[in-house]
Design a protein around this motif. Sequence first.
Motif, PDB file in Angstrom:
ATOM      1  N   GLU A  29       0.830  -1.200   0.000  1.00  0.00           N
ATOM      2  CA  GLU A  29       0.000   0.000   0.000  1.00  0.00           C
ATOM      3  C   GLU A  29       0.870   1.258   0.000  1.00  0.00           C
ATOM      4  O   GLU A  29       0.570   2.231  -0.689  1.00  0.00           O
ATOM      5  N   TRP A  32       2.307   1.788  -3.440  1.00  0.00           N
ATOM      6  CA  TRP A  32       1.244   2.262  -4.315  1.00  0.00           C
ATOM      7  C   TRP A  32       1.032   3.755  -4.087  1.00  0.00           C
ATOM      8  O   TRP A  32       0.897   4.522  -5.041  1.00  0.00           O
ATOM      9  N   ARG A  60      -5.241   0.758  -9.164  1.00  0.00           N
ATOM     10  CA  ARG A  60      -6.312   0.378  -8.235  1.00  0.00           C
ATOM     11  C   ARG A  60      -6.407  -1.137  -8.092  1.00  0.00           C
ATOM     12  O   ARG A  60      -6.615  -1.657  -6.999  1.00  0.00           O
ATOM     13  N   GLY A  61      -6.252  -1.845  -9.192  1.00  0.00           N
ATOM     14  CA  GLY A  61      -6.283  -3.301  -9.130  1.00  0.00           C
ATOM     15  C   GLY A  61      -5.144  -3.857  -8.294  1.00  0.00           C
ATOM     16  O   GLY A  61      -5.331  -4.775  -7.488  1.00  0.00           O
ATOM     17  N   ARG A  64      -5.910  -3.243  -4.606  1.00  0.00           N
ATOM     18  CA  ARG A  64      -6.881  -4.222  -4.086  1.00  0.00           C
ATOM     19  C   ARG A  64      -6.200  -5.563  -3.809  1.00  0.00           C
ATOM     20  O   ARG A  64      -6.441  -6.188  -2.784  1.00  0.00           O
ATOM     21  N   ARG A  65      -5.343  -5.993  -4.719  1.00  0.00           N
ATOM     22  CA  ARG A  65      -4.658  -7.264  -4.541  1.00  0.00           C
ATOM     23  C   ARG A  65      -3.701  -7.198  -3.346  1.00  0.00           C
ATOM     24  O   ARG A  65      -3.632  -8.125  -2.550  1.00  0.00           O
ATOM     25  N   MET A  67      -3.945  -5.190  -0.739  1.00  0.00           N
ATOM     26  CA  MET A  67      -4.745  -5.109   0.488  1.00  0.00           C
ATOM     27  C   MET A  67      -5.327  -6.484   0.836  1.00  0.00           C
ATOM     28  O   MET A  67      -5.401  -6.858   1.993  1.00  0.00           O
ATOM     29  N   GLY A  68      -5.725  -7.234  -0.175  1.00  0.00           N
ATOM     30  CA  GLY A  68      -6.280  -8.557   0.056  1.00  0.00           C
ATOM     31  C   GLY A  68      -5.278  -9.565   0.545  1.00  0.00           C
ATOM     32  O   GLY A  68      -5.605 -10.505   1.286  1.00  0.00           O
TER      33      GLY A  68
END
Length: 71
Positions: A29, A32, A60-61, A64-65, A67-68
Motif C-alpha cells: 500500500e 502504491w 487500483r487493481g 486491491r490485490r 490489500m487482500g
Amino acid sequence: MKLQRHQVVQVMRPGHAGFRAMREAVTTELQWAHVVSAMNIADAVGHPRPHPSRATGVGRGLLRRAMGSGA
C-alpha cells in the motif's frame, strides 16, 4: 532552487521502488501511494503520462490485490 542530481535520485527512490514492485506484482500500500503521488505531481506540473485511465485502473487493481494479501 534547482536540485542536484544526487538529491533527485534520493527523492525519487521510493517512487522507483514502487514502480518496480508494481511490475513484479508485489506492491504494498505504501509503494502504491508513492506511485500515485508521483503521478499526481506529474499531472500538476504538466508532464503527460501514457494512458492515465489505464494506469489508474491498473494501480487500483494492484492496491486491491495488495490489500487482500495483507501486504
